[in-house]
Each structure stands twice: as structure tokens, then as C-alpha cells.
Write an enzyme that holds these catalytic residues in place. Structure first.
Site, PDB file in Angstrom:
ATOM      1  N   LYS A   1       0.822  -1.204   0.000  1.00  0.00           N
ATOM      2  CA  LYS A   1       0.000   0.000   0.000  1.00  0.00           C
ATOM      3  C   LYS A   1       0.872   1.277   0.000  1.00  0.00           C
ATOM      4  O   LYS A   1       2.086   1.197   0.134  1.00  0.00           O
ATOM      5  CB  LYS A   1      -0.937  -0.015   1.210  1.00  0.00           C
ATOM      6  CG  LYS A   1      -1.958  -1.163   1.161  1.00  0.00           C
ATOM      7  CD  LYS A   1      -2.796  -1.155  -0.118  1.00  0.00           C
ATOM      8  CE  LYS A   1      -4.131  -1.867   0.002  1.00  0.00           C
ATOM      9  NZ  LYS A   1      -4.058  -3.339  -0.022  1.00  0.00           N
TER      10      LYS A   1
HETATM   11  C1  LIG Z   1      -5.454  -4.068   0.654  1.00  0.00           C
HETATM   12  C2  LIG Z   1      -6.895  -3.845   0.656  1.00  0.00           C
HETATM   13  C3  LIG Z   1      -7.713  -4.243   1.718  1.00  0.00           C
HETATM   14  C4  LIG Z   1      -7.253  -5.106   2.852  1.00  0.00           C
HETATM   15  O1  LIG Z   1      -6.119  -4.768   3.464  1.00  0.00           O
HETATM   16  P1  LIG Z   1      -5.167  -5.836   4.197  1.00  0.00           P
HETATM   17  O2  LIG Z   1      -4.354  -4.943   5.061  1.00  0.00           O
HETATM   18  O3  LIG Z   1      -4.358  -6.513   3.144  1.00  0.00           O
HETATM   19  O4  LIG Z   1      -6.024  -6.752   4.968  1.00  0.00           O
HETATM   20  C5  LIG Z   1      -9.052  -3.892   1.689  1.00  0.00           C
HETATM   21  N1  LIG Z   1      -9.580  -3.230   0.663  1.00  0.00           N
HETATM   22  C6  LIG Z   1      -8.835  -2.854  -0.384  1.00  0.00           C
HETATM   23  C7  LIG Z   1      -9.476  -2.079  -1.492  1.00  0.00           C
HETATM   24  C8  LIG Z   1      -7.480  -3.165  -0.443  1.00  0.00           C
HETATM   25  O5  LIG Z   1      -6.772  -2.819  -1.515  1.00  0.00           O
END
Ligand SMILES: *Cc1c(COP(=O)(O)O)cnc(C)c1O
Length: 397
Positions: free
Chosen positions: A186
Site C-alpha cells: 500500500k
Molecule cells: C489491501 C486492501 C484491503 C485489505 O487490506 P489488508 O491490510 O491486506 O487486509 C481492503 N480493501 C482494499 C481495497 C485493499 O486494496
């Protein structure tokens, strides 16, 4: 997009603060932690950055979504409207609470189509969950109008859009609750982590308690705390929060480089006749983590994806056939591949997925390519990439 590209001395320094005391937990051990409260510090800084009153840090973006829903009282049998283009975490978080995911179409914003949301509302609907995919947002004014009219919760999944804004406000801060992920790919990362932001004190207190087994966090004796409601363990560790502090300090820098690199790629693609771009709702500004564009037909889009890969241009995503982000790849959801039994109301709703078509979304997604914007690229590398993309796409048009 990924913050991991710039992991450096700042992150190491923050983690070392924690390693020196050895207090890896965010609660308690006051005398032994050398004054370091990394999770608390992150929450204060992040809430300030987002312009909200409260932030609750969590172990992941998925647990953030689950906690946000739980904090607002969403539970068994409640319907939550979500888009067909998202990450699997959307339905996972809803199902975890025994609530019912109701999947609806997206439009050319690549996010929830407000008309599809309005059409999906039933007496059981409790929440609308827009997902700001690939750095840009849903039409939040339209969704807010629908939510106000029907008294529904608006929960923004801003996991992929940290730093984007809508009418001058941070994405995630506009709905009743907003969620973020700090997983390893992210915009900023904690290694693993997530956050809920809100201006609603009750939701914040519920989140704070829910993510730590219901602990009320009153007083200084953890064992003597009470548990007003049942909770769960979605806590983050101090080590992860420490990484996040260093990354958060780099956010403005990350966004500025993303914007520069995005603009160079976009300017090159704009010269290609036949290429158009995702719609950004009026008043919105992306976080520039992806350049998402459309080709005229599905066939040309598939050819373009192949041409890009043959030209050695990495990190172009064709979500339409991806296992994780579009309903076409979720046969485990459609076929109820659950390790345990699910309730009849969830089963009935999910079985409908096999007889519902999402032609409107297919028409958009089958023509969409998202090109990741990395922050590690030099200007020369971006120019080279943009030229290669232009050549590859032109070769199929
Ligand atoms: C990455 C992501 C999540 C979940 O995040 P994690 O930390 O990997 O559990 C939820 N929604 C979206 C749109 C994402 O890209």
C-alpha cells in the site's frame, strides 16, 4: 504506490526504539517502555493528517473494515452494499460478522455506481461501502445523498486511495467511517496494519474496545479492566506501528513523486487516439497511485495487455481476469466455498450471484488497464516507460 520502495534508516530507527526496550505490545508495561507508545503516536498523527477526530490502528485493512462495521452495530442479517470491483477483503469483512454482502455494479469511475446502489436498497440494508479503487474515488456526494435519505451508514474503503481528496477533504474522512490498509503493497506500509478513522466518538470507543477483546482501556491495570461488549483481537504490535510512523512522515513525499510520475505517463497516453481515462468525480483528486485507462473494445484491451508485456513494461493490471479483484475471479464466493456452514440468509444472497449479470461492470472492466505508478523510478525511467507504453498500445490500435 508501495511505501516499501523507500524503506530506510527512518524506519529502522523507529523499530530500534521498540527493540531497545523490548516492549512489543501497545498496551501496558508503562515503566519499561522508555516512553515509547508507537501505536498511540501513529493514531494521533494519522487522525491529524486525515482531518478527523479519531483514529484506531489495527492489524490489517481487513480487520479495520470488520472493526468499523462492528463498531456501528452491523451484524447478522444486515445487508451491506459493496462493489463487484474491489479486493476480496470487502466481502470477507462483511461475512465475518454474519452480515450479508450485496454486490452491485461499478461505473466509469471504477467504483460504486450510485444508481446501482439506490436500486439495491431493501429494508435490511444498513451500510453502503464504496471502495476507492486504484487511487481514485466514488461519487461521494451522490452516495451521501442516498445514505442520508435511507438512513444508511457510509463506510469508505480508502485502502488504495490514501492521500486522495474529495472537495478538499481526505478520502476516508467523508463517510461515517473510513478504513485504510498498511499492508506491504500500500501507499504507506507497517508491514501489516490498518486503520479506522471517524468523527463519531461512539464508533471510535467501540472500535477501540472491539479490537482488543472488549477491553475498556480504563485505568492502569489491564487485568482489572472491564468488557462492556464482546470483542476480538485485531491489535497491531508496536513494531508494526513504529514502521508506520516513519512511513507516515514520508507520505507527502510519496504523493508528490506519484503525481509527477503519473503525470508523465498520462501525458504520453493522452496522445493516443482511442485511449480514454477513468472518470474522477468532480471535486476529486486522485492519489496518483495508478494510471487507469480504457481501450475501445475488450479485444483491443487484451491485445494491448499482451503488447505491453511483450515490450517488457511491468506492472500493468487487467483486473477483468484477475483472481482477487473482480467478481469473475471469485468462484469461491459464488459457489459458497466456506470451511464452515454459512447462514441461510447469506447463502440465499450469494446464490443469486450465479443468476445475476453485471454487464455494465463487465463493459467497463473488460476495457480497463491499470498501470501502477512506482515511486522508485527516476525521471528518465518514467519517460522510457511512457514511450514504450505508447508504442505498444499504438501497435494494436
Ligand atoms: C489491501 C486492501 C484491503 C485489505 O487490506 P489488508 O491490510 O491486506 O487486509 C481492503 N480493501 C482494499 C481495497 C485493499 O486494496
Amino acid at each position: 504506490m508501495p511505501g516499501f520502495e523507500i524503506f530506510g534508516d527512518e524506519e529502522r530507527k523507529q523499530v530500534n526504539d521498540v527493540l531497545e526496550s523490548g516492549i512489543l505490545m501497545r498496551y501496558g508495561f508503562d515503566g519499561m517502555r522508555n516512553g515509547h507508545w508507537k501505536a498511540k503516536e501513529f493514531e494521533t498523527s494519522f487522525a491529524e493528517k486525515m482531518g478527523t477526530e479519531f483514529c484506531q490502528l489495527l492489524s490489517s485493512g481487513t480487520s479495520a473494515l470488520t472493526t468499523a462495521l462492528a463498531s456501528a452495530g452491523i451484524g447478522a442479517g444486515d445487508e451491506v452494499i459493496m462493489p463487484v470491483f474491489t479486493f476480496v477483503a470487502s466481502f470477507e469483512s462483511i461475512l465475518a460478522l454474519g452480515a450479508i454482502p450485496v454486490l452491485v455494479d461499478i461505473d466509469d469511475t471504477l467504483t460504486l455506481d450510485p444508481k446501482a446502489v439506490a436500486a439495491a436498497i431493501t429494508p435490511k440494508t444498513k451500510c453502503v461501502m464504496p471502495v476507492h479503487m486504484c487511487g481514485s474515488m466514488a461519487d461521494l456526494d451522490a452516495l451521501q445523498t442516498i445514505c442520508s435519505k435511507h438512513n444508511l451508514l457510509l463506510l469508505e474503503d480508502a485502502c488504495q486511495a490514501l492521500g486522495g481528496t474529495y472537495k478538499g477533504k481526505q478520502l476516508g474522512s467523508i463517510g461515517d467511517l473510513g478504513c485504510f490498509s498498511f499492508d506491504f503493497v500500500k501507499t504507506i506500509t507497517c508491514g501489516e496494519g490498518g486503520a479506522v478513522i471517524t468523527n463519531n466518538k461512539a464508533y471510535y470507543i467501540n472500535s477501540d474496545q472491539y479490537q482488543d477483546h472488549g477491553h475498556d482501556h480504563v485505568g492502569t491495570d489491564r487485568g482489572a479492566e472491564t468488557h462492556p461488549n464482546m470483542g476480538y483481537n485485531f491489535r497491531i504490535s508496536e513494531l508494526h506501528a513504529a514502521v508506520g510512523i516513519a512511513q507516515l512522515n514520508k507520505l507527502d513525499h510519496i504523493l508528490a513523486i506519484q503525481k509527477r510520475n503519473y503525470t508523465m505517463v498520462r501525458n504520453a497516453l493522452e496522445t493516443i487516439e482511442g485511449v480514454t481515462f477513468r472518470r474522477v468525480p468532480e471535486g476529486g483528486e486522485e492519489n496518483y497511485s495508478f494510471v487507469s485507462f480504457f481501450l475501445p473494445t475488450e479485444e483491443l484491451t487484451k491485445k494491448a495487455i499482451n503488447a505491453l508485456s511483450e515490450a517488457g513494461v511491468e506492472a500493468n493490471f487487467y483486473w477483468y481476469t484477475n483472481n482477487w479483484h473482480y467478481i469473475n475471479g471469485w468462484e469461491h464466493l459464488r459457489n459458497l466455498k466456506s470451511l464452515g456452514r454459512v447462514t441461510n440468509e447469506v447463502r440465499n444472497q450469494l446464490e443469486k450471484l450465479n443468476t445475476t449479470n453485471f454487464l455494465k461492470s463487465d463493459a467497463v472492466m473488460s476495457r480497463t488497464i491499470s498501470s501502477l505508478v512506482k515511486i522508485g523510478w527516476t525521471e528518465a525511467e518514467v519517460i522510457e516507460r511512457a514511450e514504450k507504453m505508447k508504442k505498444a498500445i499504438n501497435s494494436v490500435l
